[in-house]
Design an enzyme around this catalytic site. Structure first.
Site, PDB file in Angstrom:
ATOM      1  N   LYS A 205       0.848  -1.204   0.000  1.00  9.40           N
ATOM      2  CA  LYS A 205       0.000   0.000   0.000  1.00  9.40           C
ATOM      3  C   LYS A 205       0.884   1.255   0.000  1.00  9.40           C
ATOM      4  O   LYS A 205       2.097   1.168   0.270  1.00  9.40           O
ATOM      5  CB  LYS A 205      -0.912  -0.020   1.229  1.00  9.40           C
ATOM      6  CG  LYS A 205      -0.169   0.021   2.558  1.00  9.40           C
ATOM      7  CD  LYS A 205      -1.121  -0.269   3.717  1.00  9.40           C
ATOM      8  CE  LYS A 205      -0.370  -0.246   5.031  1.00  9.40           C
ATOM      9  NZ  LYS A 205      -1.200  -0.724   6.152  1.00  9.40           N
TER      10      LYS A 205
ATOM     11  N   ARG B 209     -10.850  -0.456  15.040  1.00  7.35           N
ATOM     12  CA  ARG B 209     -10.701   0.331  13.833  1.00  7.35           C
ATOM     13  C   ARG B 209     -11.680  -0.302  12.843  1.00  7.35           C
ATOM     14  O   ARG B 209     -12.844   0.026  12.867  1.00  7.35           O
ATOM     15  CB  ARG B 209      -9.232   0.302  13.378  1.00  7.35           C
ATOM     16  CG  ARG B 209      -8.796   1.542  12.648  1.00  7.35           C
ATOM     17  CD  ARG B 209      -7.314   1.561  12.368  1.00  7.35           C
ATOM     18  NE  ARG B 209      -6.838   0.380  11.666  1.00  7.35           N
ATOM     19  CZ  ARG B 209      -5.602   0.240  11.190  1.00  7.35           C
ATOM     20  NH1 ARG B 209      -4.723   1.211  11.341  1.00  7.35           N
ATOM     21  NH2 ARG B 209      -5.238  -0.862  10.556  1.00  7.35           N
TER      22      ARG B 209
ATOM     23  N   TYR C 180      16.332  29.361  10.117  1.00  5.63           N
ATOM     24  CA  TYR C 180      15.106  30.006  10.588  1.00  5.63           C
ATOM     25  C   TYR C 180      14.982  29.891  12.102  1.00  5.63           C
ATOM     26  O   TYR C 180      15.265  28.844  12.675  1.00  5.63           O
ATOM     27  CB  TYR C 180      13.876  29.356   9.944  1.00  5.63           C
ATOM     28  CG  TYR C 180      13.678  29.751   8.510  1.00  5.63           C
ATOM     29  CD1 TYR C 180      13.443  31.077   8.145  1.00  5.63           C
ATOM     30  CD2 TYR C 180      13.707  28.790   7.500  1.00  5.63           C
ATOM     31  CE1 TYR C 180      13.242  31.436   6.829  1.00  5.63           C
ATOM     32  CE2 TYR C 180      13.514  29.135   6.173  1.00  5.63           C
ATOM     33  CZ  TYR C 180      13.272  30.464   5.840  1.00  5.63           C
ATOM     34  OH  TYR C 180      13.076  30.803   4.538  1.00  5.63           O
TER      35      TYR C 180
ATOM     36  N   MET D 268      12.483  24.342   3.907  1.00  6.50           N
ATOM     37  CA  MET D 268      11.704  23.678   2.864  1.00  6.50           C
ATOM     38  C   MET D 268      12.607  22.898   1.904  1.00  6.50           C
ATOM     39  O   MET D 268      12.297  21.763   1.531  1.00  6.50           O
ATOM     40  CB  MET D 268      10.882  24.707   2.079  1.00  6.50           C
ATOM     41  CG  MET D 268       9.991  24.067   1.025  1.00  6.50           C
ATOM     42  SD  MET D 268       9.054  25.266   0.074  1.00  6.50           S
ATOM     43  CE  MET D 268       7.785  25.734   1.232  1.00  6.50           C
TER      44      MET D 268
HETATM   45  C1  PLP Z   1      -0.487  -1.815   6.664  1.00  2.62           C
HETATM   46  C2  PLP Z   1      -1.096  -3.091   7.051  1.00  2.62           C
HETATM   47  C3  PLP Z   1      -0.299  -4.216   7.267  1.00  2.62           C
HETATM   48  C4  PLP Z   1       1.201  -4.161   7.244  1.00  2.62           C
HETATM   49  O1  PLP Z   1       1.658  -3.543   8.430  1.00  2.62           O
HETATM   50  P1  PLP Z   1       3.213  -3.418   8.757  1.00  2.62           P
HETATM   51  O2  PLP Z   1       3.253  -2.931  10.147  1.00  2.62           O
HETATM   52  O3  PLP Z   1       3.774  -2.440   7.774  1.00  2.62           O
HETATM   53  O4  PLP Z   1       3.792  -4.766   8.576  1.00  2.62           O
HETATM   54  C5  PLP Z   1      -0.934  -5.411   7.539  1.00  2.62           C
HETATM   55  N1  PLP Z   1      -2.284  -5.488   7.605  1.00  2.62           N
HETATM   56  C6  PLP Z   1      -3.082  -4.427   7.422  1.00  2.62           C
HETATM   57  C7  PLP Z   1      -4.562  -4.589   7.523  1.00  2.62           C
HETATM   58  C8  PLP Z   1      -2.511  -3.193   7.155  1.00  2.62           C
HETATM   59  O5  PLP Z   1      -3.313  -2.131   6.978  1.00  2.62           O
END
Ligand code: PLP
Length: 375
Positions: A44, A139, A270, A318
């Site tokens: 992802k 969640r 800055y 930046m």
């Molecule tokens: C992102 C995600 C993972 C992977 O998590 P990591 O901590 O990067 O290994 C696994 N399962 C779900 C549902 C996720 O959203």
């Protein structure tokens, strides 16, 4: 000439990290006398910033790929991936059904509205699903009380040829820390005990630390879902990626574009937050928060300049940041700087200094930073 900043992505490192996970879970399966799990490589967020197409190549030995953006799933198919693709958040709207069908995507089902969508679907072939149980993270997923009803609806859709394989999944909130996974895993085992089908519970932390829940059986084949560890970063605050034999897959590097000589008390950047403690040399690096380097990385954040470990000083701007060259006499304009990765501090060390986690830095590398893929 383009700015000298570049994110170098190593395909061999990605492939190596997947093999590390493979060895780890295989050993656990042997120890437990169970079946080794299949691996969904989680890609992802543009493969945690490493690039979807690069990840598809690097993770060719994975059994499946997991993500949540339908457009990324389509890119995987266009890149030639024919294995399973798991959509971790499932369908967002009814229109997604056509894509899931056409590209043969496996869908998480975490909400009643998604079962409603399936109930009106007429896919060309049954759609594989994983029913998600909320075991306490609160969640996504069905409560333990709602789970049997949701499962029954899916089984009815299976009988109609709408749904194919039905697996069960959950997600752990504290696989990387105390109190661990025991309480959530007990809920999962209890709620899914009567259902024969695939199970999936392990993110990176659970895959590495609670490997017993990665192991499957003939009746309950297991799929693990490692993400961050495949990119050579650690899911843990207390164990480094290197300690697991993982290699950094992304190296963010740039060059010095300026050098300043400071008298004691002279200030940098800055807010004038850093004052020279003595006669100091300061280097200016072509990298700033618009490149994805964290602005919260304050004085003391580790950084590699001209082959020597030194520190960031003053505020990150930046497009630039400033480093201490006082003990790096060999550094001049043009010297190489490694912000994190191979030959530099780990992304996790930089993240810690900035009060965040490696995940965020890898995902946040800006689009303006060119990627150089090493095969
Ligand atoms: C992102 C995600 C993972 C992977 O998590 P990591 O901590 O990067 O290994 C696994 N399962 C779900 C549902 C996720 O959203």
């Amino acid at each position: 000439m383009p700015r000298p900043i570049v994110a170098t992505v190593s395909v061999p490192a990605l492939t190596h990290n997947l093999a590390v996970v493979r060895r780890h879970v295989d050993a656990a399966a042997v120890a437990a006398g169970g079946e080794p799990p299949s691996i969904w490589a989680v890609i992802k967020a543009n493969a945690y910033g490493h690039g979807i197409e690069t990840a598809v190549k690097a993770f060719s030995a994975a059994q499946g790929l997991a993500m949540l953006d339908l457009a990324e799933a389509v890119r995987c198919r266009e890149a030639g991936w024919v294995g399973p693709i798991m959509m971790l958040e499932g369908l967002f709207e009814t229109a997604d059904l056509a894509l899931a069908d056409r590209y043969h995507l496996t869908c998480a089902v975490h909400d009643e509205s998604q079962i409603d969508m399936l109930a009106h679907a007429h896919p060309s072939r049954p759609l594989d699903v994983f029913l998600k149980l909320n075991t306490g993270m609160n969640r996504l997923g069905f409560t333990e009380a709602a789970f049997p009803g949701a499962l029954a609806r899916l089984v009815a859709l299976q009988a109609r040829g709408v749904v194919g394989h039905i697996g069960c999944m959950t997600h752990f909130a504290t696989a990387d820390s105390d109190p661990g996974i025991a309480a959530q895993y007990a809920v999962f085992q209890r709620a899914t005990a009567q259902h024969a089908g695939s199970v999936s519970v392990c993110n990176s932390a659970a895959t590495l630390r609670h490997t017993e829940c990665a192991v499957g059986s003939v009746d309950r084949p297991s799929w693990v879902r490692p993400g961050i560890c495949l990119y050579g970063a650690s899911p843990f605050a207390d164990v480094t990626a290197a300690e697991y034999g993982l290699k950094p897959a992304m190296t963010l590097s740039s060059r010095l574009i300026g050098v300043q000589q400071l008298a004691p008390g002279a200030r940098v950047g800055y807010g004038a937050t850093f004052a020279a403690e003595r006669d100091m040399r300061i280097g200016v690096v072509a990298c700033g928060y618009a490149d994805g380097y964290p602005r919260h990385a304050g004085t003391g954040t580790p950084i590699e300049v001209a082959g020597a470990r030194t520190r960031v000083v003053g505020r990150v701007s930046m497009d630039m940041l400033t480093v201490d060259l006082t003990d790096v006499p060999q550094a001049t304009v043009g010297s190489k700087v490694v912000l994190w990765g191979e030959g530099g501090p780990s992304v996790d060390d930089v993240a810690t200094a900035a009060g965040t986690i490696g995940y965020e830095l890898l995902c946040a590398v800006a689009r303006r930073v060119p990627t150089n893929v090493h095969y």
